[in-house]
Structures are given as C-alpha cells and as structure tokens.
Design an enzyme around this catalytic site. Structure first.
Site, short mmCIF file in Angstrom:
data_model
loop_
_atom_site.label_atom_id
_atom_site.label_comp_id
_atom_site.label_asym_id
_atom_site.label_seq_id
_atom_site.Cartn_x
_atom_site.Cartn_y
_atom_site.Cartn_z
N ASP A 60 1.00 -1.15 -0.01
CA ASP A 60 -0.01 -0.01 0.13
C ASP A 60 0.96 1.07 0.10
O ASP A 60 1.80 1.42 0.90
CB ASP A 60 -1.03 0.07 1.10
CG ASP A 60 -1.74 1.41 1.32
OD1 ASP A 60 -1.85 1.94 0.67
OD2 ASP A 60 -2.89 1.09 2.17
N TYR A 152 -9.71 13.70 -6.54
CA TYR A 152 -8.85 13.26 -7.60
C TYR A 152 -8.07 14.91 -8.22
O TYR A 152 -6.96 14.71 -8.15
CB TYR A 152 -9.76 12.77 -8.77
CG TYR A 152 -8.44 12.23 -9.86
CD1 TYR A 152 -7.63 10.89 -9.67
CD2 TYR A 152 -8.42 12.97 -11.07
CE1 TYR A 152 -6.97 10.42 -10.61
CE2 TYR A 152 -7.44 12.41 -12.01
CZ TYR A 152 -6.77 11.29 -11.82
OH TYR A 152 -5.81 11.01 -12.91
N ALA A 155 -5.52 16.05 -5.50
CA ALA A 155 -4.45 15.11 -5.41
C ALA A 155 -3.46 15.56 -6.82
O ALA A 155 -2.19 15.52 -6.56
CB ALA A 155 -4.76 13.66 -5.20
#
Length: 344
Positions: A60, A152, A155
C-alpha cells in the site's frame, strides 16, 4: 541492456499497460500494487511478453514504511532501480458535500502521498548513484479541476506542484537523476468500475477516450527522454490545458453546465459495484480487472498528437496553438447558443 523498472498500480489500468510495454523491451520488472490477484496476472502477462525477470511486491503506497521495505526488496532482488513509474491512485466520484473527511484523507494519502513516499524512497538511492528516472503519471486534471472529482483533482494538482518543485531542486544540484510527468487524457481503465462512486448513474470518462496502451507508450517514451519536464497525451489534453491557461473562467462555466452529465453514462449505477478505496477490488477474493475498462468500443488506440509530439516538436508547437484556438472557440460557441436559448 535490460533495465530495472518498477511500476506502482501495476495490477490494473495504466500501470498494467505500462508493465506490458516495458516487458516487451525485455526489462526486469517490479510490479507493485495491493491486489495480489491482479499482480499475479500482470506478472504472468509480462513473462509471456518477454520480460527478463518479474517480481511482484504487494504494498500500500500510502504506508511510507511499507514502501521503504518494498524498494529495498526490489533492489536486493533485481538490482538498482533505473526507472520508477508512479501510477497508483484511488478516488471518489461524488459532489464535494457528499464526501467524508475519512474518504478524502484516504484517497489523498494514496494518490498524492503515495507518489511522495515512493519518490522519497527510490530517489535517495538514485541520488547516491547519480542516475535514474522517475516518471509521474498525471492527468489533464492536474491543471484543470472538474466537478464531481474534487478529491482526484486536488491530489493531481498536489502531485504537479510537488513534481515541479522537486525538478527545480534536481536541476539546481545538477543531478544525474531526472523526473518527468505525463499528463493523461480520459482513459478506458477499470477505475470507473472500482473507484468509490456516489453518483446516481455509472461513471464514465469524458470523451474522447483513449486505450491505456496509448498512455503506456507515452510513459515509456518519457522514461527514455526524461529531460522534458512533462508530456501531454491526446489532443483533448492539449486543448484543455491551453484553453484553461487562456480562458479559465469560460471553462468554469462550461464545465458547470456539462460536467455532471458528461461523466455519467445515463445508466443506473450498480449499488454493489466493488470499491477499492479501503481494500483492493482484486484481492484474494476478487478478480483480475486487467488494463481495460468497459469502454473498448469507444476508445481510441492511437493519438496522432502523441506521434507528432514525440517526433516533430516544431509541428507539435503549431498544433498546440491551433488546438487551443479551436477549443476556446468551441466552448464560447456552445455557451453562446445555450445563453441564446435561455433568453428565448
């Protein structure tokens, strides 16, 4: 001579397509993602495509410690990383007021901090060797925000700022390490069937849609030519970014009118569709989603803008100007027609 290439988000979508592109070159590959089902399938494909060696690294990228362990393992098993491709992300399709703080935090940790964690770990090693390439997979939405994708877009904007700052530092140090970014258009990837969605209808990429192999070819080219600060893929990306620089307010109004409907198919969303935000949709109990989404019939397999940009810089510069003018004129015309109908 084969290189050591590491790809995050390698189990599906753009990352999966990048794995195949580098495999055909005979490179030694490290595949990173959370979903082991997708990773194993991607590794099998890469071996069949000609990769010299393949390892899978379940991780991750939001976990900085796990990323550091992953990079150490890659360099121990395959050797020094020559090319690192950051492609992993997750997100939410929803109006801002319907997104929780926990969802925002998680998506930002993966999509932005995941890039930071990976870059931080591999760059330290590359700087010691004074060589290496890091490719950040971006999006036209790194410059131009759209409705229903505040997570989104936020980011991607963050990645863009991070990339620019880091590049300046490396240039100041006259480092032999290069960082470059590839801004993508709408792509036919599985994200539209596994990203958390709160929309009433099925999510879709805004046409024109390109196949992920178009993106993968751009990433491979950027890895071979990393001195350019960024690459734009697709005429739609060029038109959007240049038009946003010229007339951002006009784009705000255009997207306010069209951005909701253009990102939904008109078909009801399956309330039970998988969600990969907290757990991988292609984990032990999941399935392999592959590189492609559900829009094969509508997706383009080639971008002529990309061909021109890679091989004919002068022609590409002229094309950028023409595309920008055409895009702004088209938006202005559409808004004018809508305004006229409103007055009537």
């Amino acid at each position: 001579m084969s290189r050591v290439v590491a790809v995050t988000g390698a189990s599906g979508g753009v990352g999966r397509a990048c794995v195949q592109e580098f495999a055909r070159r005979g490179d030694r590959l490290a595949l990173l993602a959370r979903g082991t089902t997708g990773l194993d399938a991607a590794a099998d494909e890469a071996r069949r495509a000609g990769a010299a060696e393949v390892i899978t690294v379940p991780v991750d990228v939001a976990d900085a410690g796990a990323v550091e362990e992953a990079v150490a393992r890659i360099e121990q098993d395959l050797g020094p990383v020559d090319v690192w491709v950051n492609s992993a992300f997750t997100s939410v399709f929803a109006p801002f007021h319907e997104i929780t703080a926990q969802e925002y935090q998680r998506a930002t940790e993966v999509t932005y901090l995941g890039y930071v964690h990976c870059t931080m770990s591999v760059l330290r090693r590359m700087r010691e060797r004074d060589r290496g390439v890091i490719v950040q997979v971006g999006s036209a939405l790194a410059y131009r925000g759209v409705p229903l994708q505040t997570v989104y877009c936020g980011a991607r904007h963050a990645v863009q700022g991070f990339h620019e700052s880091l590049r300046c530092e490396l240039l100041h140090d006259r480092s032999g390490v290069s960082v470059t970014m590839v801004q993508m258009p709408a792509l036919n990837t599985p994200q539209f069937t596994w990203v958390l969605s709160k929309l009433p209808q099925k999510a879709q990429p805004v046409p024109p849609i390109y196949q992920p192999e178009v993106a993968a070819r751009a990433v491979a080219f950027a890895a071979d030519h990393p001195r350019r600060r960024e690459y734009w893929v697709g005429a739609s990306t060029v038109g959007t970014l240049v038009a946003n620089a010229v007339a951002p307010g006009l784009l705000d109004r255009y997207l306010a009118r069209t951005g909701y409907s253009s990102q939904q198919t008109g078909e009801p969303r399956d309330p039970d569709q998988p969600v990969n935000m907290w757990e991988p949709a292609d984990g032990p109990e999941g399935r392999d989603f592959g590189a492609h989404g559900t829009f094969d019939a509508r997706a383009k397999t080639r971008s002529w803008q990309q061909v021109v940009a890679h091989h004919y810089p002068q022609v590409a510069a002229a094309a950028v100007g023409a595309t920008a003018v055409a895009t702004v004129a088209s938006i202005a015309s559409r808004l004018g027609r809508r305004a006229g109908r409103g007055r009537a």
